[in-house]
Design a protein around this motif. Structure first.
Motif, PDB file in Angstrom:
ATOM      1  N   ARG A  90       0.832  -1.215   0.000  1.00 49.32           N
ATOM      2  CA  ARG A  90       0.000   0.000   0.000  1.00 49.32           C
ATOM      3  C   ARG A  90       0.866   1.265   0.000  1.00 49.32           C
ATOM      4  NH1 ARG A  90      -5.423   1.040  -0.831  1.00 49.32           N
ATOM      5  NH2 ARG A  90      -5.437   3.288  -0.846  1.00 49.32           N
ATOM      6  N   THR A  91       1.976   1.223   0.735  1.00 50.34           N
ATOM      7  CA  THR A  91       2.898   2.365   0.785  1.00 50.34           C
ATOM      8  C   THR A  91       3.473   2.641  -0.601  1.00 50.34           C
ATOM      9  OG1 THR A  91       3.453   1.893   3.092  1.00 50.34           O
ATOM     10  CG2 THR A  91       5.013   3.243   1.849  1.00 50.34           C
ATOM     11  N   ILE A  92       3.866   1.587  -1.312  1.00 51.05           N
ATOM     12  CA  ILE A  92       4.409   1.753  -2.667  1.00 51.05           C
ATOM     13  C   ILE A  92       3.334   2.293  -3.604  1.00 51.05           C
ATOM     14  CG2 ILE A  92       5.361   0.550  -4.673  1.00 51.05           C
ATOM     15  CD1 ILE A  92       6.561  -1.479  -2.572  1.00 51.05           C
ATOM     16  N   LEU A  93       2.161   1.685  -3.576  1.00 45.72           N
ATOM     17  CA  LEU A  93       1.054   2.107  -4.445  1.00 45.72           C
ATOM     18  C   LEU A  93       0.705   3.578  -4.216  1.00 45.72           C
ATOM     19  CD1 LEU A  93      -1.042   0.999  -6.536  1.00 45.72           C
ATOM     20  CD2 LEU A  93      -2.546   0.627  -4.596  1.00 45.72           C
ATOM     21  N   ASP A  94       0.530   3.958  -2.959  1.00 44.70           N
ATOM     22  CA  ASP A  94       0.184   5.343  -2.636  1.00 44.70           C
ATOM     23  C   ASP A  94       1.327   6.302  -2.955  1.00 44.70           C
ATOM     24  OD1 ASP A  94      -2.292   4.486  -1.752  1.00 44.70           O
ATOM     25  OD2 ASP A  94      -1.789   4.623   0.388  1.00 44.70           O
ATOM     26  N   GLY A  95       2.556   5.864  -2.666  1.00 45.82           N
ATOM     27  CA  GLY A  95       3.717   6.729  -2.912  1.00 45.82           C
ATOM     28  C   GLY A  95       3.921   7.023  -4.381  1.00 45.82           C
ATOM     29  N   ILE A  96       3.831   5.998  -5.216  1.00 45.75           N
ATOM     30  CA  ILE A  96       3.983   6.215  -6.658  1.00 45.75           C
ATOM     31  C   ILE A  96       2.840   7.073  -7.184  1.00 45.75           C
ATOM     32  CG2 ILE A  96       4.026   5.100  -8.935  1.00 45.75           C
ATOM     33  CD1 ILE A  96       6.626   4.737  -7.351  1.00 45.75           C
ATOM     34  N   ALA A  97       1.635   6.833  -6.709  1.00 45.94           N
ATOM     35  CA  ALA A  97       0.488   7.656  -7.129  1.00 45.94           C
ATOM     36  C   ALA A  97       0.722   9.125  -6.771  1.00 45.94           C
ATOM     37  CB  ALA A  97      -0.793   7.135  -6.483  1.00 45.94           C
ATOM     38  N   GLU A  98       1.288   9.376  -5.613  1.00 44.72           N
ATOM     39  CA  GLU A  98       1.574  10.759  -5.186  1.00 44.72           C
ATOM     40  C   GLU A  98       2.645  11.397  -6.071  1.00 44.72           C
ATOM     41  OE1 GLU A  98       3.331  13.041  -1.259  1.00 44.72           O
ATOM     42  OE2 GLU A  98       2.232  11.167  -0.982  1.00 44.72           O
ATOM     43  N   VAL A  99       3.696  10.644  -6.389  1.00 45.68           N
ATOM     44  CA  VAL A  99       4.763  11.159  -7.260  1.00 45.68           C
ATOM     45  C   VAL A  99       4.192  11.478  -8.643  1.00 45.68           C
ATOM     46  CG1 VAL A  99       6.917  10.545  -8.450  1.00 45.68           C
ATOM     47  CG2 VAL A  99       6.635  10.006  -6.015  1.00 45.68           C
ATOM     48  N   VAL A 100       3.360  10.600  -9.173  1.00 49.67           N
ATOM     49  CA  VAL A 100       2.737  10.823 -10.484  1.00 49.67           C
ATOM     50  C   VAL A 100       1.859  12.069 -10.446  1.00 49.67           C
ATOM     51  CG1 VAL A 100       1.044   9.894 -12.123  1.00 49.67           C
ATOM     52  CG2 VAL A 100       2.873   8.427 -11.242  1.00 49.67           C
ATOM     53  N   SER A 101       1.066  12.203  -9.410  1.00 45.34           N
ATOM     54  CA  SER A 101       0.179  13.362  -9.281  1.00 45.34           C
ATOM     55  C   SER A 101       0.972  14.671  -9.185  1.00 45.34           C
ATOM     56  CB  SER A 101      -0.713  13.185  -8.055  1.00 45.34           C
ATOM     57  OG  SER A 101      -1.526  14.318  -7.862  1.00 45.34           O
ATOM     58  N   LEU A 102       2.049  14.642  -8.432  1.00 48.52           N
ATOM     59  CA  LEU A 102       2.861  15.839  -8.208  1.00 48.52           C
ATOM     60  C   LEU A 102       3.657  16.243  -9.449  1.00 48.52           C
ATOM     61  CD1 LEU A 102       3.906  17.955  -6.154  1.00 48.52           C
ATOM     62  CD2 LEU A 102       5.664  16.289  -5.527  1.00 48.52           C
ATOM     63  N   HIS A 103       4.255  15.270 -10.150  1.00 44.40           N
ATOM     64  CA  HIS A 103       5.185  15.587 -11.233  1.00 44.40           C
ATOM     65  C   HIS A 103       4.624  15.378 -12.633  1.00 44.40           C
ATOM     66  CE1 HIS A 103       8.362  16.450  -8.450  1.00 44.40           C
ATOM     67  NE2 HIS A 103       8.118  15.310  -7.823  1.00 44.40           N
ATOM     68  N   GLN A 104       3.475  14.728 -12.765  1.00 44.12           N
ATOM     69  CA  GLN A 104       2.789  14.569 -14.047  1.00 44.12           C
ATOM     70  C   GLN A 104       3.699  14.048 -15.172  1.00 44.12           C
ATOM     71  OE1 GLN A 104      -0.732  15.337 -14.523  1.00 44.12           O
ATOM     72  NE2 GLN A 104      -0.508  15.095 -12.324  1.00 44.12           N
ATOM     73  N   PRO A 105       4.322  12.880 -14.975  1.00 45.29           N
ATOM     74  CA  PRO A 105       5.156  12.331 -16.063  1.00 45.29           C
ATOM     75  C   PRO A 105       4.293  11.899 -17.243  1.00 45.29           C
ATOM     76  CG  PRO A 105       4.858  10.696 -14.339  1.00 45.29           C
ATOM     77  CD  PRO A 105       4.246  11.969 -13.834  1.00 45.29           C
ATOM     78  N   SER A 106       4.924  11.867 -18.409  1.00 46.34           N
ATOM     79  CA  SER A 106       4.220  11.396 -19.600  1.00 46.34           C
ATOM     80  C   SER A 106       4.511   9.921 -19.863  1.00 46.34           C
ATOM     81  CB  SER A 106       4.613  12.236 -20.820  1.00 46.34           C
ATOM     82  OG  SER A 106       6.016  12.307 -20.953  1.00 46.34           O
ATOM     83  N   GLU A 107       5.603   9.409 -19.289  1.00 53.81           N
ATOM     84  CA  GLU A 107       5.979   8.004 -19.443  1.00 53.81           C
ATOM     85  C   GLU A 107       6.691   7.541 -18.180  1.00 53.81           C
ATOM     86  OE1 GLU A 107       8.287   7.197 -22.927  1.00 53.81           O
ATOM     87  OE2 GLU A 107       7.008   8.442 -24.191  1.00 53.81           O
ATOM     88  N   ALA A 108       6.819   6.226 -18.047  1.00 53.39           N
ATOM     89  CA  ALA A 108       7.515   5.669 -16.894  1.00 53.39           C
ATOM     90  C   ALA A 108       8.433   4.539 -17.329  1.00 53.39           C
ATOM     91  CB  ALA A 108       6.518   5.160 -15.850  1.00 53.39           C
ATOM     92  N   ALA A 109       9.491   4.337 -16.552  1.00 51.88           N
ATOM     93  CA  ALA A 109      10.414   3.226 -16.760  1.00 51.88           C
ATOM     94  C   ALA A 109      10.574   2.518 -15.421  1.00 51.88           C
ATOM     95  CB  ALA A 109      11.765   3.737 -17.251  1.00 51.88           C
ATOM     96  N   VAL A 110      10.517   1.190 -15.459  1.00 55.38           N
ATOM     97  CA  VAL A 110      10.583   0.386 -14.234  1.00 55.38           C
ATOM     98  C   VAL A 110      11.628  -0.705 -14.419  1.00 55.38           C
ATOM     99  CG1 VAL A 110       9.280  -1.089 -12.641  1.00 55.38           C
ATOM    100  CG2 VAL A 110       8.135   0.816 -13.783  1.00 55.38           C
ATOM    101  N   GLU A 111      12.412  -0.924 -13.364  1.00 62.66           N
ATOM    102  CA  GLU A 111      13.414  -1.990 -13.425  1.00 62.66           C
ATOM    103  C   GLU A 111      12.726  -3.349 -13.433  1.00 62.66           C
ATOM    104  OE1 GLU A 111      17.194  -3.775 -10.948  1.00 62.66           O
ATOM    105  OE2 GLU A 111      16.550  -1.736 -10.535  1.00 62.66           O
TER     106      GLU A 111
END
Length: 136
Positions: free
Chosen positions: A46-67
């Motif tokens: 839940r911490t990861i899910l909420d944290g990534i959602a917050e980062v996306v909301s704050l910075h509005q990326p157009s794409e993502a890269a994941v290891e």
């Protein structure tokens, strides 16, 4: 183009945000999403899910890269890392972002020119490529 990069982990999930303008790269933000000590698996996810959602909301990326997950000697560790990665991917999918996946070897090869580079070498090249005053 604004890109969000994610290095998933159940205890600590790292992220970085950069802007690409032609061939120029510009640092936007970076940080870690940390699960509370001794947190249950449910709380960590839940911490990861909420944290990534917050980062996306704050910075509005157009794409993502994941290891991409690599296979460890310990299968239990690999499964746990996969769950952290799944939580991060879920947040990105919910945000309707395009997702690229890269192995650690691919990232190191791209950044340093050596797929087996040490973490310190990668950090030094990131500082250089993004013209930072220090390691974020």
């Amino acid at each position: 183009m604004r890109i969000l990069g994610i290095d998933p982990g159940l205890q600590t999930t790292g992220f970085g945000v950069i802007d690409l303008l032609g061939q120029q790269r510009h640092y936007v933000a970076s940080g870690c999403i940390r699960a509370p000590e001794n947190a249950t698996l449910t709380v960590r996810i839940r911490t990861i899910l909420d944290g990534i959602a917050e980062v996306v909301s704050l910075h509005q990326p157009s794409e993502a890269a994941v290891e991409k997950v690599f296979v460890n000697v310990n299968p239990a560790s690999t499964l746990l890392l996969g769950q952290a990665r799944g939580a991060a991917l879920s947040a990105l999918v919910l945000a309707q972002l395009e997702i690229a996946e890269y192995t650690a070897l691919q990232v190191k090869q791209s950044v340093v020119g050596n797929g087996h580079a040490a973490k310190e070498q990668v950090q030094a090249m990131v500082v250089r490529l993004l013209k930072l005053n220090g390691t974020p």
